[in-house]
Design a protein around this motif. Structure first.
Motif, mmCIF file in Angstrom:
data_model
loop_
_atom_site.group_PDB
_atom_site.id
_atom_site.type_symbol
_atom_site.label_atom_id
_atom_site.label_comp_id
_atom_site.label_asym_id
_atom_site.label_seq_id
_atom_site.Cartn_x
_atom_site.Cartn_y
_atom_site.Cartn_z
ATOM 1 N N GLN A 121 -30.677 -60.522 26.348
ATOM 2 C CA GLN A 121 -31.954 -61.234 26.231
ATOM 3 C C GLN A 121 -31.785 -62.710 26.574
ATOM 4 O OE1 GLN A 121 -32.956 -60.286 22.189
ATOM 5 N NE2 GLN A 121 -34.012 -58.391 22.722
ATOM 6 N N MET A 144 -31.498 -63.024 30.395
ATOM 7 C CA MET A 144 -32.797 -62.913 31.056
ATOM 8 C C MET A 144 -33.620 -64.185 30.847
ATOM 9 S SD MET A 144 -35.756 -59.982 30.665
ATOM 10 C CE MET A 144 -34.762 -58.756 31.554
ATOM 11 N N VAL A 168 -41.948 -63.773 31.562
ATOM 12 C CA VAL A 168 -41.073 -62.732 31.020
ATOM 13 C C VAL A 168 -41.754 -61.377 31.171
ATOM 14 C CG1 VAL A 168 -40.084 -61.785 28.893
ATOM 15 C CG2 VAL A 168 -39.819 -64.212 29.419
ATOM 16 N N GLU A 169 -43.054 -61.308 30.923
ATOM 17 C CA GLU A 169 -43.789 -60.048 31.061
ATOM 18 C C GLU A 169 -43.780 -59.535 32.501
ATOM 19 O OE1 GLU A 169 -47.731 -60.666 29.627
ATOM 20 O OE2 GLU A 169 -47.164 -60.397 27.525
ATOM 21 N N TRP A 229 -41.486 -60.206 34.756
ATOM 22 C CA TRP A 229 -40.147 -60.183 35.342
ATOM 23 C C TRP A 229 -39.813 -58.773 35.838
ATOM 24 C CZ3 TRP A 229 -37.726 -64.326 36.775
ATOM 25 C CH2 TRP A 229 -36.370 -64.267 37.131
ATOM 26 N N GLU A 280 -38.210 -55.248 36.724
ATOM 27 C CA GLU A 280 -37.287 -54.373 36.000
ATOM 28 C C GLU A 280 -36.452 -53.620 37.015
ATOM 29 O OE1 GLU A 280 -39.666 -51.878 33.577
ATOM 30 O OE2 GLU A 280 -40.681 -53.542 32.553
ATOM 31 N N ASP A 313 -33.195 -52.992 31.682
ATOM 32 C CA ASP A 313 -33.962 -54.230 31.821
ATOM 33 C C ASP A 313 -35.284 -54.138 31.070
ATOM 34 O OD1 ASP A 313 -32.061 -55.483 33.299
ATOM 35 O OD2 ASP A 313 -32.976 -55.078 35.248
ATOM 36 N N ARG A 314 -35.896 -52.941 31.108
ATOM 37 C CA ARG A 314 -37.181 -52.776 30.423
ATOM 38 C C ARG A 314 -37.028 -52.993 28.928
ATOM 39 N NH1 ARG A 314 -38.065 -47.796 31.601
ATOM 40 N NH2 ARG A 314 -38.976 -48.277 33.653
ATOM 41 N N LYS A 348 -36.381 -56.740 28.238
ATOM 42 C CA LYS A 348 -37.579 -57.546 28.432
ATOM 43 C C LYS A 348 -38.561 -57.367 27.290
ATOM 44 C CE LYS A 348 -40.671 -56.422 31.535
ATOM 45 N NZ LYS A 348 -41.345 -56.214 32.836
ATOM 46 N N ARG A 349 -38.743 -56.159 26.837
ATOM 47 C CA ARG A 349 -39.674 -55.908 25.729
ATOM 48 C C ARG A 349 -39.188 -56.595 24.443
ATOM 49 N NH1 ARG A 349 -41.080 -49.442 26.552
ATOM 50 N NH2 ARG A 349 -42.367 -49.719 28.446
ATOM 51 N N ARG A 367 -39.732 -60.355 24.852
ATOM 52 C CA ARG A 367 -41.170 -60.689 24.751
ATOM 53 C C ARG A 367 -41.632 -60.666 23.301
ATOM 54 N NH1 ARG A 367 -45.564 -61.746 23.811
ATOM 55 N NH2 ARG A 367 -47.483 -61.554 25.060
#
Length: 546
Positions: A301, A304, A323-324, A326, A328, A333-334, A337-338, A341
């Motif tokens: 995290q 990223m 970030v939303e 970005w 995947e 990565d998903r 990212k979640r 966020r």
């Protein structure tokens, strides 16, 4: 200058020889054997040293005392222990500084190890009685080994010639104050009146100097020991010197005591300009470290977040939006990212604390971060604020003092942000005071860069061991730490290399700046002055005006 011997009265020439015989009689103990039968001789031998000195002054015209008045008191004081002699002499010295009476003292040692002192106190009759009351009360407050054995009066007309050769103006008198004044920046670097040294027989004022603040200050103590009060007192006094002073209030205690100086970041007061920090690469790296440390980001995290930071941002909300969006590249990565966020949402809840222009005024500002409900967002705001002040220090005119309460909340995790700022800030005119109830949680580098340490009561053995290690105090001092009452503290600083015990005194707008004048039969301050009063009779010169 010596006078003409031809004009010297005969009695002045022969009296010293007679007095010398009486002194020898006193020292040999002959007068004590016949004290009941030859009481006048005993009295004369007791007063002989003082009268001998007076005659010597008459012959030599060497005038060292101010006889501005018409009354003199003579005391016979006995001190049983050598350790009390210095205390007694210090009392005489401090009282003489007040300027309401002149003291002449002669001490001699007895066979039993005690010290006998004959003391002459002279001055105006309208002031000398009050001065004598203060002096007698202070002496009575010493240990049982010191006592006044006799008191009498001396005809001051014998000393009028001396007085005529010793003019004293009102400018030469010491201004009487009931307690030491808080210093200003031009008073020999003495900036902060901390309190009174209670390691000594009589209280002595303790000041923190500029060098003590430049090296940063750490205040340690359990809950309720007085550490927050000490932090607030130091910050308030420094703010009166024209410094930029910021108290970061984690719990809301300082804002409750100083409401007129308080701002709330969650309402847009004292915002950290996020858009300014992200302009430089150094600022972006610092923000990544702050957010990662404060929000507990995982390594993926944090990675990223750093990539998004380098993509170009304009605000905190812009960061969350990017970030939303970005891309995947994998299922992994998903998930990263979640998770990132979700954690950044905490900062959006206090978005106003990171948007706007920050203006740091001279004087005191209390930043109440207790209104930021999330401890993680609170931590992110404080570290971002410290970073911004550090980065923009060169653009600011004047010194900055940042006082951080409950600082242990910033030491969590492996981040070195606070340590890095502390080690570099002094070069840019930024000085830090931090207070914590858990000195055992303070990193070694923070201790190393904290030159002034104020230790209130500590209960935990772990905390006491941490203090012993960093201050190098002996076991006696360590055992004393859990016995300190509220407001008492062990103090060590560059100007105070050996730790001393201090009773800290509060200096804030709501506190009394000085102790009230002490009256007899209550604990007496040796720095007490005689209060001003108006003459009751017409035609009498004002005592302080002419």
């Amino acid at each position: 200058m010596p006078i003409d011997e031809a004009n010297t009265p005969v009695w002045v020439k022969i009296l010293p020889g007679i007095l010398g015989v009486l002194i020898l009689a006193k020292l040999s103990g002959i007068t004590e054997v016949f004290s009941l039968a030859i009481n006048p001789v005993y009295l004369l031998s007791t007063l002989a040293p003082v009268i001998g000195i007076i005659i010597f002054l008459l012959r030599r015209r060497r005038v060292n005392i101010d006889m501005d008045g018409d009354k003199c008191l003579v005391y016979s004081v006995r001190v049983k222990e050598d350790g009390d002699v210095s205390s007694f002499n210090r009392i005489v010295k401090e009282r003489a500084k007040r300027g309401y009476g002149s003291y002449l003292i002669l001490s001699y040692y007895n066979k039993d190890g005690s010290v006998s002192s004959t003391l002459l106190l002279c001055g105006r009759s309208d002031l000398i009685e009050k001065e004598s009351e203060i002096f007698e009360t202070i002496v009575a407050s010493l240990s049982g080994g010191t006592r006044i054995e006799a008191r009498g009066t001396v005809d001051s007309t014998l000393l009028l010639d001396i007085a005529s050769k010793s003019p004293t103006t009102s400018e030469s008198l010491v201004n009487p104050l009931s307690s030491p004044q808080p210093a200003t920046e031009d008073m020999g670097e003495r900036l902060v009146y901390l309190g009174d040294n209670i390691d000594t027989p009589l209280p002595e004022p303790v000041y923190l100097k500029l060098v003590d603040l430049e090296g940063h200050v750490g205040i340690y103590g359990s809950t309720g020991s007085g550490k927050s009060t000490t932090l607030r007192s130091i910050a308030w006094q420094v703010s009166q010197l024209g410094w930029h002073v910021i108290i970061i209030d984690w719990t809301g205690e300082h804002s409750a005591n100083l409401p007129s100086f308080t701002v709330r970041p969650d309402l847009g007061g004292f915002p950290v300009p996020f858009s300014e920090l992200i302009k430089s690469r150094e600022g972006r790296l610092m923000l990544v470290d702050i957010i990662s440390h404060s929000l507990g980001l995982s390594d993926p995290q944090a990675y990223m977040l750093s990539r998004v930071m380098e993509s170009g941002l304009s605000s905190l909300r812009d960061l969350v939006s990017k970030v939303e969006l970005w891309p995947e590249e994998s299922k992994w990565d998903r998930e990263v990212k979640r998770g990132l966020r979700r954690k950044l949402e905490v900062l959006l809840g206090v978005e106003s604390a990171f948007e706007g222009e920050l203006r740091i005024k001279r004087g005191l500002t209390v930043v109440d971060v207790s209104s930021i409900r999330s401890p993680r967002a609170r931590r992110a705001y404080i570290l971002s604020l410290l970073s911004y002040i550090y980065f923009t220090a060169a653009e600011r005119d004047g010194r900055v003092l940042i006082a951080i309460d409950e600082a242990h909340n910033l030491f969590m995790g492996e981040s070195r942000i606070f340590e890095d700022i502390l080690s570099e800030a002094r070069k840019h005119g930024v000085h830090i005071i931090y207070a914590t109830q858990a000195p055992s949680s303070v990193p070694d580098r923070v201790f190393l860069n904290t030159n002034t340490k104020i230790v209130h009561a500590l209960r935990s053995q772990k905390d006491k061991h941490a203090i012993q290690s960093t201050m190098g105090i002996d076991d006696f001092r360590v055992h004393l730490l859990d016995k300190l009452v509220r407001g008492e503290a062990l103090v060590q600083a560059p100007s105070i290399p050996e730790p001393i015990l201090v009773k800290v005194k509060l200096h804030t707008p709501s506190s009394h700046e000085f102790d009230e004048f002490r009256v007899p039969r209550k604990p007496v301050n040796p720095y007490t002055g005689i209060p001003r009063f108006k003459p009751v009779k017409e035609g009498v010169d004002n005592l302080h005006g002419g």
